[in-house]
Design a protein around this motif. Structure first.
Motif, PDB file in Angstrom:
ATOM      1  N   ASN A 155      -0.970   6.443  -2.619  1.00 43.80           N
ATOM      2  CA  ASN A 155       0.461   6.640  -2.422  1.00 43.80           C
ATOM      3  C   ASN A 155       0.809   7.681  -1.368  1.00 43.80           C
ATOM      4  O   ASN A 155       1.939   8.093  -1.238  1.00 43.80           O
ATOM      5  CB  ASN A 155       1.167   6.932  -3.744  1.00 43.80           C
ATOM      6  CG  ASN A 155       0.920   8.329  -4.216  1.00 43.80           C
ATOM      7  OD1 ASN A 155       0.382   9.166  -3.493  1.00 43.80           O
ATOM      8  ND2 ASN A 155       1.318   8.612  -5.421  1.00 43.80           N
ATOM      9  N   SER A 282       9.038   3.022  -3.627  1.00 44.75           N
ATOM     10  CA  SER A 282       7.746   2.546  -4.123  1.00 44.75           C
ATOM     11  C   SER A 282       7.676   2.770  -5.621  1.00 44.75           C
ATOM     12  O   SER A 282       8.246   3.735  -6.139  1.00 44.75           O
ATOM     13  CB  SER A 282       6.599   3.312  -3.466  1.00 44.75           C
ATOM     14  OG  SER A 282       6.685   3.227  -2.076  1.00 44.75           O
ATOM     15  N   TYR A 306       0.684  -1.114  -7.891  1.00 44.26           N
ATOM     16  CA  TYR A 306       1.514  -0.312  -6.995  1.00 44.26           C
ATOM     17  C   TYR A 306       2.216  -1.244  -6.016  1.00 44.26           C
ATOM     18  O   TYR A 306       1.593  -2.183  -5.506  1.00 44.26           O
ATOM     19  CB  TYR A 306       0.640   0.687  -6.234  1.00 44.26           C
ATOM     20  CG  TYR A 306       1.369   1.446  -5.161  1.00 44.26           C
ATOM     21  CD1 TYR A 306       2.180   2.528  -5.492  1.00 44.26           C
ATOM     22  CD2 TYR A 306       1.255   1.091  -3.820  1.00 44.26           C
ATOM     23  CE1 TYR A 306       2.864   3.228  -4.507  1.00 44.26           C
ATOM     24  CE2 TYR A 306       1.933   1.789  -2.829  1.00 44.26           C
ATOM     25  CZ  TYR A 306       2.726   2.851  -3.184  1.00 44.26           C
ATOM     26  OH  TYR A 306       3.404   3.538  -2.211  1.00 44.26           O
ATOM     27  N   GLU A 308       4.577  -1.038  -2.557  1.00 37.91           N
ATOM     28  CA  GLU A 308       5.086  -0.168  -1.489  1.00 37.91           C
ATOM     29  C   GLU A 308       6.619  -0.232  -1.422  1.00 37.91           C
ATOM     30  O   GLU A 308       7.271   0.772  -1.182  1.00 37.91           O
ATOM     31  CB  GLU A 308       4.488  -0.619  -0.153  1.00 37.91           C
ATOM     32  CG  GLU A 308       4.858   0.212   1.036  1.00 37.91           C
ATOM     33  CD  GLU A 308       4.103   1.538   1.104  1.00 37.91           C
ATOM     34  OE1 GLU A 308       2.983   1.598   0.591  1.00 37.91           O
ATOM     35  OE2 GLU A 308       4.657   2.497   1.663  1.00 37.91           O
ATOM     36  N   ASN A 309       7.154  -1.430  -1.631  1.00 38.17           N
ATOM     37  CA  ASN A 309       8.613  -1.585  -1.588  1.00 38.17           C
ATOM     38  C   ASN A 309       9.025  -2.406  -2.812  1.00 38.17           C
ATOM     39  O   ASN A 309       8.714  -3.594  -2.903  1.00 38.17           O
ATOM     40  CB  ASN A 309       9.018  -2.302  -0.288  1.00 38.17           C
ATOM     41  CG  ASN A 309      10.525  -2.431  -0.137  1.00 38.17           C
ATOM     42  OD1 ASN A 309      11.279  -2.178  -1.090  1.00 38.17           O
ATOM     43  ND2 ASN A 309      10.965  -2.815   1.047  1.00 38.17           N
ATOM     44  N   GLN A 329       1.162  -4.723   1.187  1.00 39.91           N
ATOM     45  CA  GLN A 329       2.297  -4.045   0.566  1.00 39.91           C
ATOM     46  C   GLN A 329       2.160  -3.862  -0.943  1.00 39.91           C
ATOM     47  O   GLN A 329       3.083  -3.386  -1.595  1.00 39.91           O
ATOM     48  CB  GLN A 329       3.595  -4.820   0.872  1.00 39.91           C
ATOM     49  CG  GLN A 329       3.937  -4.856   2.343  1.00 39.91           C
ATOM     50  CD  GLN A 329       4.168  -3.454   2.898  1.00 39.91           C
ATOM     51  OE1 GLN A 329       5.134  -2.799   2.538  1.00 39.91           O
ATOM     52  NE2 GLN A 329       3.265  -2.991   3.739  1.00 39.91           N
ATOM     53  N   ASN A 359      -3.204  -2.588  -0.244  1.00 37.87           N
ATOM     54  CA  ASN A 359      -2.464  -1.353  -0.014  1.00 37.87           C
ATOM     55  C   ASN A 359      -3.291  -0.109  -0.298  1.00 37.87           C
ATOM     56  O   ASN A 359      -3.029   0.963   0.231  1.00 37.87           O
ATOM     57  CB  ASN A 359      -1.186  -1.337  -0.856  1.00 37.87           C
ATOM     58  CG  ASN A 359      -0.256  -0.237  -0.437  1.00 37.87           C
ATOM     59  OD1 ASN A 359      -0.363   0.888  -0.885  1.00 37.87           O
ATOM     60  ND2 ASN A 359       0.660  -0.558   0.475  1.00 37.87           N
TER      61      ASN A 359
END
Lengths: 388, 155
Positions: A155, A282, A306, A308-309, A329, A359
């Motif tokens: 992250n 995120s 996870y 990202e967006n 992503q 990611n």
């Protein structure tokens, strides 16, 4: 001198210095109470992946790039004042790149206390106290799993914001059946350009970055008789970033996390949820179940995801806009691993994972983000650590 | 037949999973018992006369760091591999000793507290206790010494 040879020399130098220190302190327990205390560790990892690279050139090979050494020096100056520092050397795994750094260097003033409470302050370079398992996620052998959960590794926060140069204020209060800890840190920190460059896929200029107005607040609630811990953390900072493709911008990072740890005699459950706002929002979570044994063996299963967006979880919009794979992503990982203390000074840890999405892969290990990366991949990581 | 890279990696992956599964099957699930019981103790000059289970957990998890009089609590332990100490920790705190040790390491290596000190024998523990009256120590319950006061309560 070639880079591998330099690395070899650095490893050897670390090994020798930590061994000498270890030998000098082996029989020191009787004299360390009021004197300097010295501890340290050496950690060597082995990484292999079915595709993509993780901790070095690991695609269908075995990479030994993961290496870490640390030296901790402490002294109690009196009942209320103590000094602590840790020097760390990290080989070129991921983004730390042959860095010798001062992880922390602080004076801890235990200012006031009553029968059921205390308050104090730390001044100097203070480590960021993020999440539940932390306090030291950036020391590999103290991680809760053999490999740190991807969602934290990836992250971008951890390598960017290990510590802060400033002040940390802390307090503790016992109630009838619970206790509460509160910590607040603020300050600033300079991050080397190489780290910044790696984090942003080479899209920003390689110059040192100063994190300004950092704020880290952590609230911890413990119920000892239930062996439960609840935790809420906030992290925020601003940084001016020069993007090669757009005008300089101020990067504002705000991250919130909630954690719960529940221990039973032979089992432990760790749950962590978090959300970060920066250019996007995120989101991620980690779930780890540990089976614990009296011998110290800790076998665990983990699940982490996870995005990202959060508005483009599969990266479809990202792919349409940039032409880069949408799989960059998100990241989902399913793992099984163990940590075993062979002796009080030697630990061995291993973890096998199945991953979806790329990611979690870093630019330093995978410079060609736009081609050749596989969405589905497996990895195996084994680590041996000596500590004293 | 020569393996392609994918097959080679699958072999490596399986080679890694095998010890994991073996470790799961092989791992012992209970601690050994020992003849000599361990109890928590302080120096006889220390004002503390008893410690509740929650207080003991708070001290051993490094959350409680000072006695009521403001003196720093120094924790002196026998080796954590010692079966009688393991048994004490499990019975009184519900944690396994290595669970606590991992917590100590995390706290210590972040500069947020001091980890316990290890004394290899009861004699060494008593010697250290004489030098540091603010220490919390762990000694065999049948040991008799006028410098030592046992403090654990069973609530």
């Amino acid at each position: 001198m070639s880079r591998p040879m330099t690395r070899q020399l650095m490893h050897t130098a670390c090994l020798i210095s930590v061994c000498i220190t270890s030998l000098c302190t082996l029989s020191a327990s009787a004299s360390i109470i009021n004197d300097w205390r010295i501890n340290g560790f050496l950690s060597q990892g082995l990484s292999t992946t079915s595709d993509n690279h993780y901790f070095g050139d690991s695609d269908d090979r075995i990479s030994f790039d993961f290496f870490e050494a640390g030296l901790l020096i402490e002294k109690d100056l009196n009942d209320t004042l103590s000094l602590s520092t840790k020097l760390a050397y990290r080989a070129p795994y991921s983004i730390q790149r042959n860095r010798t750094s001062i992880d922390h260097l602080l004076l801890d003033y235990h200012a006031l206390n009553g029968r059921s409470w205390y308050v104090g302050a730390r001044l100097g370079r203070v480590k960021v106290n993020y999440g539940l398992y932390n306090t030291t996620r950036n020391t590999s052998y103290t991680w809760p799993t053999a490999l740190m959960n991807d969602t934290v590794y990836v992250n971008k926060l951890l390598p960017l914001y290990l510590s802060t140069d400033g002040i940390n204020v802390y307090g503790h209060k016992d109630f009838d059946s619970t206790s509460v800890d509160l910590e607040l840190s603020t300050g600033r920190l300079k991050v080397p350009g190489a780290v910044v460059n790696d984090l942003f896929y080479g899209l920003v200029e390689s110059q040192d970055l100063t994190l300004k107005d950092t704020l880290n607040v952590k609230l911890d609630l413990s119920i000892p008789s239930w062996r439960s811990r609840f935790n809420a953390t906030f992290i925020g900072f601003d940084a001016d970033i020069t993007d090669l493709n757009s005008p300089p911008t101020t990067y504002n990072w705000r991250q919130y996390s909630l954690s719960w740890q529940q221990a039973w005699q032979a089992w432990q459950l760790d749950v962590e949820l978090y959300q970060a706002t920066h250019a996007n929002t995120s989101q991620g979570y980690n779930l780890t179940v540990h089976r614990l044994f009296p011998s110290g063996l800790d076998i665990y299963a983990l699940l982490g995801e996870y995005w990202e967006n959060s508005k483009d979880k599969q990266g479809e919009t990202f792919e349409a806009l940039t032409g880069l794979p949408g799989s960059s992503q998100f990241s989902a990982n399913y793992g099984l691993g163990f940590i075993y203390p062979i002796t009080p000074h030697w630990d061995i840890a291993a973890e096998a994972r199945y991953n979806e999405g790329t990611n979690s892969l870093l630019f330093a290990d995978n410079p060609l983000q736009d081609e050749g990366l596989k969405e589905h991949w497996t990895q195996l990581f084994i680590r041996a650590t000596y500590h004293f | 037949m020569k393996k392609n890279p994918q097959q080679r990696h699958q072999s490596l992956f399986k080679a890694g999973l095998t010890p994991l599964l073996l470790a799961l099957l092989w791992a012992p699930s209970s601690t050994a018992t020992s003849a000599s019981k361990i109890e928590a103790a302080v120096a006889s000059s220390n004002r503390v006369s008893s410690l509740s289970k929650d207080e003991l957990i708070s001290i051993l998890t490094l959350q409680k760091r000072q006695w009521a009089n403001g003196e720093r609590i120094i924790i002196i332990l026998p080796p954590i591999t010692q079966p009688s100490f393991s048994q004490f920790v499990i019975e009184r705190t519900g944690f396994y000793p290595y669970q606590l040790k991992r917590r100590w390491d995390r706290t210590r290596f972040s500069g947020r507290g001091r980890a316990p000190i290890t004394a290899n024998t009861p004699q060494e523990t008593i010697e250290l206790l004489k030098k540091t009256p603010n220490a919390l120590v762990f000694l065999p319950a049948d040991l008799s010494d006028k410098e030592v006061k046992y403090v654990t309560s069973n609530d």
